[in-house]
Design a protein around this motif. Structure first.
Motif, short mmCIF file in Angstrom:
data_model
loop_
_atom_site.label_atom_id
_atom_site.label_comp_id
_atom_site.label_asym_id
_atom_site.label_seq_id
_atom_site.Cartn_x
_atom_site.Cartn_y
_atom_site.Cartn_z
N SER A 481 0.83 -1.21 0.00
CA SER A 481 0.00 0.00 0.00
C SER A 481 0.86 1.26 0.00
O SER A 481 0.49 2.28 -0.58
CB SER A 481 -0.97 -0.01 1.18
N LEU A 482 2.04 1.17 0.60
CA LEU A 482 2.92 2.34 0.59
C LEU A 482 3.43 2.58 -0.84
O LEU A 482 3.49 3.71 -1.32
CB LEU A 482 4.10 2.16 1.55
N LYS A 483 3.75 1.49 -1.49
CA LYS A 483 4.21 1.60 -2.88
C LYS A 483 3.14 2.28 -3.74
O LYS A 483 3.41 3.19 -4.50
CB LYS A 483 4.51 0.20 -3.40
N ASP A 484 1.91 1.84 -3.55
CA ASP A 484 0.79 2.45 -4.28
C ASP A 484 0.66 3.93 -3.97
O ASP A 484 0.46 4.76 -4.86
CB ASP A 484 -0.52 1.76 -3.92
N PHE A 485 0.76 4.24 -2.68
CA PHE A 485 0.60 5.64 -2.27
C PHE A 485 1.67 6.52 -2.92
O PHE A 485 1.37 7.56 -3.51
CB PHE A 485 0.66 5.75 -0.74
N ILE A 486 2.92 6.09 -2.83
CA ILE A 486 4.01 6.91 -3.39
C ILE A 486 3.87 7.00 -4.90
O ILE A 486 3.95 8.08 -5.50
CB ILE A 486 5.39 6.31 -3.03
N ARG A 487 3.59 5.87 -5.48
CA ARG A 487 3.46 5.82 -6.93
C ARG A 487 2.38 6.79 -7.41
O ARG A 487 2.57 7.59 -8.31
CB ARG A 487 3.11 4.40 -7.35
N ASP A 488 1.25 6.74 -6.77
CA ASP A 488 0.13 7.58 -7.22
C ASP A 488 0.34 9.04 -6.89
O ASP A 488 -0.07 9.93 -7.64
CB ASP A 488 -1.17 7.10 -6.59
N THR A 489 0.97 9.31 -5.75
CA THR A 489 1.18 10.70 -5.36
C THR A 489 2.17 11.37 -6.30
O THR A 489 1.98 12.49 -6.76
CB THR A 489 1.71 10.78 -3.91
N VAL A 490 3.23 10.64 -6.63
CA VAL A 490 4.29 11.24 -7.47
C VAL A 490 3.93 11.10 -8.94
O VAL A 490 4.37 11.89 -9.77
CB VAL A 490 5.64 10.56 -7.17
N GLY A 491 3.12 10.10 -9.23
CA GLY A 491 2.82 9.84 -10.64
C GLY A 491 3.88 8.97 -11.29
O GLY A 491 4.39 9.26 -12.37
N LEU A 492 4.27 7.93 -10.59
CA LEU A 492 5.26 7.00 -11.14
C LEU A 492 4.55 5.73 -11.57
O LEU A 492 3.40 5.51 -11.22
CB LEU A 492 6.28 6.63 -10.05
N SER A 493 5.25 4.91 -12.32
CA SER A 493 4.64 3.63 -12.62
C SER A 493 5.17 2.59 -11.65
O SER A 493 6.17 2.80 -10.97
CB SER A 493 4.89 3.22 -14.06
N GLN A 494 4.47 1.50 -11.64
CA GLN A 494 4.73 0.43 -10.69
C GLN A 494 6.22 0.07 -10.63
O GLN A 494 6.79 -0.09 -9.55
CB GLN A 494 3.92 -0.79 -11.10
N ASP A 495 6.85 0.01 -11.79
CA ASP A 495 8.23 -0.49 -11.83
C ASP A 495 9.25 0.55 -11.37
O ASP A 495 10.42 0.25 -11.22
CB ASP A 495 8.60 -0.92 -13.25
#
Ligand code: ADP
Ligand code: MG
Length: 595
Positions: A481-495
């Protein structure tokens, strides 16, 4: 007897076929070649991309050309410069054992005098884009008044790009008693009109599923890397300037994100999902109906009620979990007798899902490649030129003309056109210039091993960077869930994120050094649910163990005052559902507290 020989091809062509490594004719070749060799007839051939249409008209054309005459006998029209060059190369390869057959390519963006020179030397076959062809006809640099064969390749694409008038013009310069062969992947109304208007009782061949009921929708897939979904979506939109589409994402969060990014990037986009109020949803739907929104990004549930008839494209940004859902999605287009396209952006690992969908819908997908940046520039350019041509003049401009003429004084027509077109074109050109190939087929990978980072505003990777972030298990996170949060907040992709290490009240994670600036700037003054989330580059770049996991005692108290008193408008507020269950507000932890 070899199968190509059975179709009636002469020895020199069979030798070329052998050199090309073709063993069996494709279906469209098997059907078209004998007809075209044996009869003088008009022909409409419908076959998907990649089915070998070039050879289907190329072989008969070459065999029928009189190589003793230098007169232009065959004209092939094709929509883009890329295709034009590709066809020319194929025809030249097929005709390598013919003596004295010359094939010349004519297309915009290259020296017209050089092309005229090549024609002058004698070109029995001309492969041309409609725009340049028309230009050369009007300048009398080419003579097509004696051609015997006219081929309209990728007719649907040509008409899509607004070449109807040009084609009409070009055909009016050809003799009546020629044969016209039309090749197309689809048969929209416009193509039928061309066939009706310019062809005489053409024979028809169709390759692949005809399935009249459902085949108003064409299904396509595009294989890209996981982190290229968004740039791929943009290219698909840019390739279809008049797109009117629904884009499906799997989650509400992705739906919102993709819509926001599109809007930020200047597209007429909107989001439709269950987190919006009824009122907001009504507003979005109204704008969509009025076509003020061209790209509606929606969740499956929210899209259920969409009753708009002329949607041109459905784009599956991500595939749905349930195969049935795909049917609902693609059914949003191709309604009311119109044709539509359902596009799927997939990663390699999802390809097997395509197979299951094919079984379910009883229709084949067409594998397609994401257009290159330069192809998009070309399409946009023609689109713009056509838009200018079709724009109705606003008579109220009259009043301002003297002043406008003053400003534009001394600029001649040619220069003026260049300038007008550059207004739009430069934007695309700058964006796509040197952009990378997004396709992950082995073929395209070889073509561009280098990655282009300019589009994404980051730099080539120079290793990975480890960060410290002041949220952890206590805030309700695990690594996913942290990965999702950071990814979505910054606008990064999963990888883009890896080695996410969640501790009790803080965490660590790694990214490519290329996105460090983006990470740090996103987490500057980022306040979530009234609390600052702080990220710093870790002083422990190894990312291994060895950290002292010292817990903050108490955890209460005031937040960092210097930050708290900063200008409010600078802060971005986000909803932070994960932290809701943590209840208490902790002070802003800093990395220096721990090392
Ligand atoms: P289309 O115009 O239908 O999209 P093309 O004519 O460009 O398809 O052909 C696609 C590819 O297939 C080309 O690389 C071509 O050389 C190859 N090809 C065509 N016919 C055959 C065949 N009979 N056997 C093997 N490869 C073929
Ligand atoms: Mg083709």
């Amino acid at each position: 007897m070899n199968k190509f020989e059975a179709l009636g091809l002469q020895k020199s062509l069979l030798d070329a076929v052998a050199d090309m490594g073709f063993e069996t004719p494709s279906e469209v070749q098997e059907k078209a070649i004998p007809i075209l060799l044996e009869t003088e007839t008009d022909l409409v051939a419908l076959a998907q991309t990649g089915t070998g249409k070039t050879a289907a008209f190329g072989f008969p054309l070459i065999q029928k050309i009189d190589s003793n005459s230098r007169t232009t006998q065959g004209l092939i029209l094709s929509p883009t410069r890329e295709l034009c060059l590709q066809i020319t190369k194929e025809i030249q390869a097929y005709s390598k054992y013919e003596r004295n057959i010359n094939t010349v390519a004519i297309y915009g963006g290259a020296s017209i005098t050089e092309q005229a020179r090549q024609i002058k030397r004698g070109a029995q076959i001309i492969v041309a884009t409609p725009g340049r062809m028309k230009d050369m006809i009007s300048r009398r640099l080419v003579d097509i008044s004696k051609i015997d064969y006219c081929i309209l390749d990728e007719a649907d694409e040509m008409l899509n790009m607004g070449f109807f008038e040009d084609i009409k013009d070009i055909l009016s310069n050809t003799p009546n008693e020629k044969s016209t062969w039309l090749f197309s992947a689809t048969m929209p109304k416009e193509v039928a009109i061309i066939a009706k208007k310019f062809m005489h009782s053409p024979q028809e061949i169709t390759v692949g599923t005809k399935n009249a009921g459902t085949s108003t929708v064409q299904h396509e897939y595009y294989v890209v890397g996981g982190r290229d979904r968004y740039p791929a979506l943009k290219r698909l939109a840019d390739t279809n300037p008049d797109i009117f589409s629904v884009i499906f994402c799997r989650t509400k969060r992705d739906t919102q994100k993709v819509a926001e990014k599109l809007i930020e990037d200047g597209y007429n986009a909107g989001a439709l999902h269950g987190d919006l109020s009824q009122n907001q949803r009504d507003l979005v739907m109204n704008s969509f109906r009025k076509k003020q929104i061209q790209m509606l990004v929606a969740t499956d549930v929210a899209a259920r009620g969409i009753d708009v008839d002329d949607i041109t494209h459905v784009i599956n940004y991500q595939l749905p979990d349930e195969i049935e859902t795909y049917t609902h999605r693609s059914g949003r287009t191709g309604r009311a007798g119109k044709s539509g396209i359902s596009m799927v952006i997939v990663t390699r690992s999802e390809l097997r899902k395509i197979k299951s969908i094919e079984n379910k819908i009883q229709q084949k997908f067409i594998p397609k490649t994401i257009p290159t940046g330069m192809e998009i520039c070309e399409i946009q350019l023609y689109h713009l030129a056509n838009k200018i041509k079709d724009t109705k003049i606003n008579e109220d401009v009259e009043h301002y003309l003297p002043a406008i003429n003053d400003v534009l004084q001394g600029i001649d027509r040619e220069e003026l056109i260049k300038k007008i077109v550059s207004v739009e074109f430069t934007r695309f050109f700058n964006y796509y210039n040197k952009s990378k190939d997004l396709n992950t087929s082995s073929d395209s990978r070889n073509r561009s091993g280098d990655r282009d980072y300019s589009n994404r505003g980051d730099a080539p990777s120079s290793g990975s960077v480890r960060y410290f972030i002041n949220v952890g298990e206590k805030d309700g996170y695990d690594w996913m869930s942290l990965k999702d949060f950071i990814r979505d907040t910054v606008g990064l992709s999963q990888d883009d994120l890896f080695k996410v290490d969640v501790k009790d009240s803080f965490s660590f994670f790694n990214t490519d050094a290329a996105v460090t600036d983006k990470i740090l700037s996103t987490f500057t003054d980022l306040k979530v649910d009234g609390r600052f989330v702080n990220v710093e580059v870790s002083k422990n770049p190894g990312g291994g163990g060895g950290r002292r996991d010292r817990k903050r005692s108490g955890g209460g108290g005031g937040r960092d005052r210097s930050k708290g008193s900063r200008d409010k408008s600078k802060r971005r507020e986000r909803s932070f559902s994960k932290s809701e269950n943590s209840g208490k507000r902790r002070s802003k932890r800093r990395q220096s507290d721990f090392f």
